[in-house]
Design a protein around this motif. Sequence first.
Motif, PDB file in Angstrom:
ATOM      1  N   HIS A 185       0.667  -1.208  -0.041  1.00 47.43           N
ATOM      2  CA  HIS A 185      -0.020  -0.112  -0.026  1.00 47.43           C
ATOM      3  C   HIS A 185       0.766   1.269  -0.082  1.00 47.43           C
ATOM      4  O   HIS A 185       0.475   2.396  -0.259  1.00 47.43           O
ATOM      5  CB  HIS A 185      -0.926  -0.213   1.075  1.00 47.43           C
ATOM      6  CG  HIS A 185      -0.314   0.365   2.496  1.00 47.43           C
ATOM      7  ND1 HIS A 185       0.183  -0.695   3.167  1.00 47.43           N
ATOM      8  CD2 HIS A 185       0.077   1.347   3.088  1.00 47.43           C
ATOM      9  CE1 HIS A 185       0.636  -0.426   4.495  1.00 47.43           C
ATOM     10  NE2 HIS A 185       0.609   0.809   4.301  1.00 47.43           N
ATOM     11  N   ARG A 212      -5.821   3.776  -3.653  1.00 50.48           N
ATOM     12  CA  ARG A 212      -6.277   4.086  -2.482  1.00 50.48           C
ATOM     13  C   ARG A 212      -7.209   5.348  -2.424  1.00 50.48           C
ATOM     14  O   ARG A 212      -8.346   5.527  -1.884  1.00 50.48           O
ATOM     15  CB  ARG A 212      -5.464   4.047  -1.124  1.00 50.48           C
ATOM     16  CG  ARG A 212      -5.088   2.799  -0.869  1.00 50.48           C
ATOM     17  CD  ARG A 212      -4.286   2.439   0.620  1.00 50.48           C
ATOM     18  NE  ARG A 212      -4.175   1.300   1.073  1.00 50.48           N
ATOM     19  CZ  ARG A 212      -4.302   0.825   2.118  1.00 50.48           C
ATOM     20  NH1 ARG A 212      -4.546   1.625   3.169  1.00 50.48           N
ATOM     21  NH2 ARG A 212      -4.285  -0.704   2.617  1.00 50.48           N
ATOM     22  N   SER A 243      -8.430   0.238   2.848  1.00 53.98           N
ATOM     23  CA  SER A 243      -7.932  -0.622   3.953  1.00 53.98           C
ATOM     24  C   SER A 243      -8.775  -2.061   4.043  1.00 53.98           C
ATOM     25  O   SER A 243      -8.384  -2.757   4.423  1.00 53.98           O
ATOM     26  CB  SER A 243      -7.725  -0.173   5.278  1.00 53.98           C
ATOM     27  OG  SER A 243      -8.747   0.424   5.825  1.00 53.98           O
ATOM     28  N   ARG A 255      -9.622  -3.725  -0.600  1.00 52.80           N
ATOM     29  CA  ARG A 255      -8.291  -3.198  -1.502  1.00 52.80           C
ATOM     30  C   ARG A 255      -8.507  -3.536  -2.844  1.00 52.80           C
ATOM     31  O   ARG A 255      -9.351  -4.458  -3.189  1.00 52.80           O
ATOM     32  CB  ARG A 255      -7.108  -4.194  -0.873  1.00 52.80           C
ATOM     33  CG  ARG A 255      -6.940  -3.951   0.543  1.00 52.80           C
ATOM     34  CD  ARG A 255      -5.681  -4.654   0.986  1.00 52.80           C
ATOM     35  NE  ARG A 255      -5.144  -4.541   2.207  1.00 52.80           N
ATOM     36  CZ  ARG A 255      -5.656  -5.132   3.383  1.00 52.80           C
ATOM     37  NH1 ARG A 255      -6.556  -5.767   3.199  1.00 52.80           N
ATOM     38  NH2 ARG A 255      -5.119  -4.641   4.621  1.00 52.80           N
TER      39      ARG A 255
END
Length: 230
Positions: free
Chosen positions: A58, A67, A78, A81
């Motif tokens: 990430h 994200r 989170s 994903r």
Amino acid sequence: MTLTLTVSDEVRALAPGFTHVAIEADGLVNGPSTEASSALLDDAARRLAVRLDGRAPHEDPHMVAWREVYTAFGSKPSRTRNSAEALAKRALSEGGLPRINVLVDLYNAISVAHLIPVGGEDTDRIQGAMTLQRATGDEEFVTVAGGEEVVEHPDAGEVVWTDAVGVTCRRWNWRQGPRTRLTEETTSAVFLLESLAPMSVAEVERAGAELAELLEKFSPGARITVHAPV
């Protein structure tokens, strides 16, 4: 292109740096995972580790961009994903990457090695054109839970891939529906490689070219068309 793929203006406005490469393939030969397809997944995990150089998936700039977009359309990145980050996390875990079938192994290997979301759809199971759009919330997504078929509805504003029947993939590239997934009987497919800035168009093209080469290697004689980035 035999299959029409459209990205809505709303999605373009949400993610102006979005690019996708589509690969159409006919005459494919699929089947259970083999030693060769399994080896590709192991090699992809090694390539990923070199690429990340000690960082978590990430933290990669491309995953950071995904994200941010997931957050923009209301998903918690989170918890849900994007497909590339989820695969990368599994690749680096003790259990490693799953072995599904040859075609899925091939595109998963490319996804992990290049850290880019890649999906595969059985074109014989797609109804009409495919569109990447923001959901109204009324669309149907047929999936399986507890061994039984269930119908879900995306959140309003969620980015989804759809065809004439309903949603084929939720939250952009988070969860594919079983209706159009690649099975061992699949002979025709479209593969989508999806990127956001800062990943360059050239890198997306390289990933697409590598996937096309693998498809040709594992399905000799297949008719494969790599379309220009859009």
